[in-house]
Design a protein around this motif. Structure first.
Motif, PDB file in Angstrom:
ATOM      1  N   THR A  77     -47.585  48.916   3.414  1.00  9.34           N
ATOM      2  CA  THR A  77     -46.884  49.229   4.649  1.00  9.34           C
ATOM      3  C   THR A  77     -46.836  50.741   4.818  1.00  9.34           C
ATOM      4  N   CYS A  78     -46.262  51.185   5.933  1.00  6.63           N
ATOM      5  CA  CYS A  78     -46.305  52.605   6.302  1.00  6.63           C
ATOM      6  C   CYS A  78     -44.969  53.286   6.009  1.00  6.63           C
ATOM      7  N   ALA A  79     -44.986  54.324   5.191  1.00  6.07           N
ATOM      8  CA  ALA A  79     -43.765  55.044   4.835  1.00  6.07           C
ATOM      9  C   ALA A  79     -43.139  55.702   6.062  1.00  6.07           C
ATOM     10  N   LEU A  80     -43.963  56.193   6.970  1.00  9.23           N
ATOM     11  CA  LEU A  80     -43.427  56.849   8.164  1.00  9.23           C
ATOM     12  C   LEU A  80     -42.727  55.845   9.063  1.00  9.23           C
ATOM     13  N   SER A  81     -43.234  54.612   9.086  1.00  7.80           N
ATOM     14  CA  SER A  81     -42.560  53.557   9.842  1.00  7.80           C
ATOM     15  C   SER A  81     -41.205  53.242   9.225  1.00  7.80           C
ATOM     16  N   LEU A  82     -41.168  53.186   7.896  1.00  8.87           N
ATOM     17  CA  LEU A  82     -39.913  52.919   7.199  1.00  8.87           C
ATOM     18  C   LEU A  82     -38.881  53.994   7.508  1.00  8.87           C
ATOM     19  N   THR A  83     -39.320  55.244   7.513  1.00  3.67           N
ATOM     20  CA  THR A  83     -38.416  56.360   7.797  1.00  3.67           C
ATOM     21  C   THR A  83     -37.841  56.243   9.203  1.00  3.67           C
ATOM     22  N   CYS A  84     -38.706  55.949  10.173  1.00  2.00           N
ATOM     23  CA  CYS A  84     -38.249  55.817  11.558  1.00  2.00           C
ATOM     24  C   CYS A  84     -37.266  54.658  11.707  1.00  2.00           C
ATOM     25  N   CYS A  85     -37.523  53.570  10.976  1.00  2.00           N
ATOM     26  CA  CYS A  85     -36.609  52.420  11.007  1.00  2.00           C
ATOM     27  C   CYS A  85     -35.237  52.808  10.481  1.00  2.00           C
ATOM     28  N   GLU A  86     -35.220  53.531   9.372  1.00  2.00           N
ATOM     29  CA  GLU A  86     -33.964  53.833   8.692  1.00  2.00           C
ATOM     30  C   GLU A  86     -33.093  54.802   9.467  1.00  2.00           C
ATOM     31  N   VAL A  87     -33.687  55.701  10.235  1.00  2.00           N
ATOM     32  CA  VAL A  87     -32.891  56.693  10.973  1.00  2.00           C
ATOM     33  C   VAL A  87     -32.932  56.464  12.481  1.00  2.00           C
ATOM     34  N   SER A  88     -33.520  55.342  12.890  1.00  3.95           N
ATOM     35  CA  SER A  88     -33.593  54.973  14.319  1.00  3.95           C
ATOM     36  C   SER A  88     -34.200  56.080  15.176  1.00  3.95           C
ATOM     37  N   LYS A  89     -35.293  56.650  14.689  1.00  2.62           N
ATOM     38  CA  LYS A  89     -36.003  57.692  15.428  1.00  2.62           C
ATOM     39  C   LYS A  89     -37.322  57.140  15.941  1.00  2.62           C
ATOM     40  N   PRO A  90     -37.821  57.701  17.066  1.00  3.14           N
ATOM     41  CA  PRO A  90     -39.120  57.242  17.568  1.00  3.14           C
ATOM     42  C   PRO A  90     -40.247  57.661  16.642  1.00  3.14           C
ATOM     43  N   SER A  91     -41.338  56.945  16.721  1.00  2.00           N
ATOM     44  CA  SER A  91     -42.500  57.219  15.873  1.00  2.00           C
ATOM     45  C   SER A  91     -43.089  58.590  16.170  1.00  2.00           C
ATOM     46  N   GLU A  92     -43.598  59.230  15.118  1.00  2.25           N
ATOM     47  CA  GLU A  92     -44.298  60.503  15.262  1.00  2.25           C
ATOM     48  C   GLU A  92     -45.773  60.349  14.918  1.00  2.25           C
ATOM     49  N   ILE A  93     -46.213  59.103  14.769  1.00  2.00           N
ATOM     50  CA  ILE A  93     -47.601  58.847  14.399  1.00  2.00           C
ATOM     51  C   ILE A  93     -48.231  57.832  15.339  1.00  2.00           C
ATOM     52  N   LYS A  94     -49.536  57.694  15.198  1.00  2.00           N
ATOM     53  CA  LYS A  94     -50.290  56.659  15.905  1.00  2.00           C
ATOM     54  C   LYS A  94     -50.933  55.762  14.846  1.00  2.00           C
ATOM     55  N   ALA A  95     -50.864  54.466  15.065  1.00  2.00           N
ATOM     56  CA  ALA A  95     -51.480  53.518  14.121  1.00  2.00           C
ATOM     57  C   ALA A  95     -52.423  52.613  14.896  1.00  2.00           C
ATOM     58  N   VAL A  96     -53.664  52.514  14.415  1.00  2.00           N
ATOM     59  CA  VAL A  96     -54.707  51.756  15.109  1.00  2.00           C
ATOM     60  C   VAL A  96     -55.363  50.786  14.128  1.00  2.00           C
ATOM     61  N   ALA A  97     -55.627  49.566  14.590  1.00  2.00           N
ATOM     62  CA  ALA A  97     -56.326  48.592  13.752  1.00  2.00           C
ATOM     63  C   ALA A  97     -57.776  49.030  13.594  1.00  2.00           C
ATOM     64  N   GLU A  98     -58.183  49.265  12.347  1.00  3.28           N
ATOM     65  CA  GLU A  98     -59.544  49.689  12.056  1.00  3.28           C
ATOM     66  C   GLU A  98     -60.519  48.518  12.196  1.00  3.28           C
ATOM     67  N   GLU A  99     -60.010  47.313  11.994  1.00  4.26           N
ATOM     68  CA  GLU A  99     -60.779  46.078  12.148  1.00  4.26           C
ATOM     69  C   GLU A  99     -59.790  44.994  12.566  1.00  4.26           C
ATOM     70  N   ASP A 100     -60.270  43.797  12.842  1.00  4.24           N
ATOM     71  CA  ASP A 100     -59.339  42.720  13.166  1.00  4.24           C
ATOM     72  C   ASP A 100     -58.333  42.586  12.032  1.00  4.24           C
ATOM     73  N   THR A 101     -57.059  42.658  12.387  1.00  3.82           N
ATOM     74  CA  THR A 101     -56.006  42.794  11.378  1.00  3.82           C
ATOM     75  C   THR A 101     -54.858  41.832  11.641  1.00  3.82           C
ATOM     76  N   CYS A 102     -54.252  41.371  10.553  1.00  4.09           N
ATOM     77  CA  CYS A 102     -53.056  40.535  10.639  1.00  4.09           C
ATOM     78  C   CYS A 102     -51.936  41.234   9.876  1.00  4.09           C
ATOM     79  N   ILE A 103     -50.789  41.377  10.521  1.00  9.17           N
ATOM     80  CA  ILE A 103     -49.640  41.985   9.845  1.00  9.17           C
ATOM     81  C   ILE A 103     -48.468  41.017   9.829  1.00  9.17           C
ATOM     82  N   LEU A 104     -47.596  41.237   8.870  1.00  6.24           N
ATOM     83  CA  LEU A 104     -46.333  40.518   8.801  1.00  6.24           C
ATOM     84  C   LEU A 104     -45.254  41.525   9.164  1.00  6.24           C
ATOM     85  N   GLY A 105     -44.621  41.325  10.309  1.00  5.89           N
ATOM     86  CA  GLY A 105     -43.605  42.257  10.778  1.00  5.89           C
ATOM     87  C   GLY A 105     -42.222  41.851  10.295  1.00  5.89           C
TER      88      GLY A 105
END
Length: 221
Positions: A77-105
């Motif tokens: 998972t993404c550490a920057l996403s975790l940080t944004c979740c914990e402090v309720s701040k908007p994302s400062e990054i862009k994340a793009v699927a490099e190939e067909d991808t499945c995630i568990l949210g």
């Protein structure tokens, strides 16, 4: 999502109750190759765990230029996403699927709850921070200390390892975007590598020699 799939992908998690919670509350999301799943300024409502495929994480400046930071592979998972979740701040990054991808949210409320209830979830988060921090240091070192030709060679090697193939389907512009430079610079440097017979250029393709990594290491000595 099947609990056995979760267990086999998240190999660091064995707690039956935590696995049950991941299956019960995790949201399975499929993303097509090239689709953006996170943009700067967007609030993050879920912790994305890659189950299949790969995601590339990029930093975007005010002019829209992108800098590649790291990849996320299955079980990560993404550490920057975790940080944004914990402090309720908007994302400062862009994340793009490099190939067909499945995630568990994992919804934010469960991330916070599980951090207190499950030692393995807390350890998973801590290890994520450590790994991503090291990868961001490498990206920073590359920008600060390496010449563009060295950065390009390392980039090609990372792609080669990721796809486990000597044939990379990628355009010069895509490489330029991720390395934060111009297409002309990348085209010139790729031509130099082709002259040295380290690679062979095709239409939107790069053919890499088997001993490419060894050649890079010799070049840097």
């Amino acid at each position: 999502m099947d609990i056995n799939t979760i267990k086999s992908t998240l190999t660091e998690i064995s707690d039956p109750l935590l696995l049950e919670n991941l299956q019960k509350y995790g949201v399975e999301i499929k993303i097509a190759a090239g689709q953006s799943i996170m943009e700067p300024g967007q609030f993050i409502k879920m912790v994305p765990i890659v189950m299949e495929g790969a995601i590339k994480v990029l930093r975007v400046d005010e002019d829209g230029r992108e800098l590649f930071l790291y990849y996320l592979y299955p079980g990560e998972t993404c550490a920057l996403s975790l940080t944004c979740c914990e402090v309720s701040k908007p994302s400062e990054i862009k994340a793009v699927a490099e190939e067909d991808t499945c995630i568990l949210g994992v919804p934010v409320r469960f991330h916070e709850k599980w951090s207190e209830e499950f030692r393995q979830w807390k350890d998973f988060v801590t290890l994520t921070y450590q790994r991503r921090f090291q990868e961001m240091l490498k990206a920073l070192d590359a920008v600060a200390f390496l010449k563009m030709d060295q950065r390009l060679m390392r980039y090609i090697q990372v792609k080669r390892e990721k796809y486990r193939s000597n044939e990379l389907q990628i355009t010069h512009q895509e490489i330029a975007n991720e390395l934060g430079t111009s297409r002309e610079v990348i085209s010139r440097l790729l031509k130099q590598l082709e002259k040295k017979k380290w690679i062979e250029l095709g239409r939107n393709k790069i053919y890499v020699r088997d001993d490419f990594e060894e050649l890079i290491n010799k070049e840097e000595v």
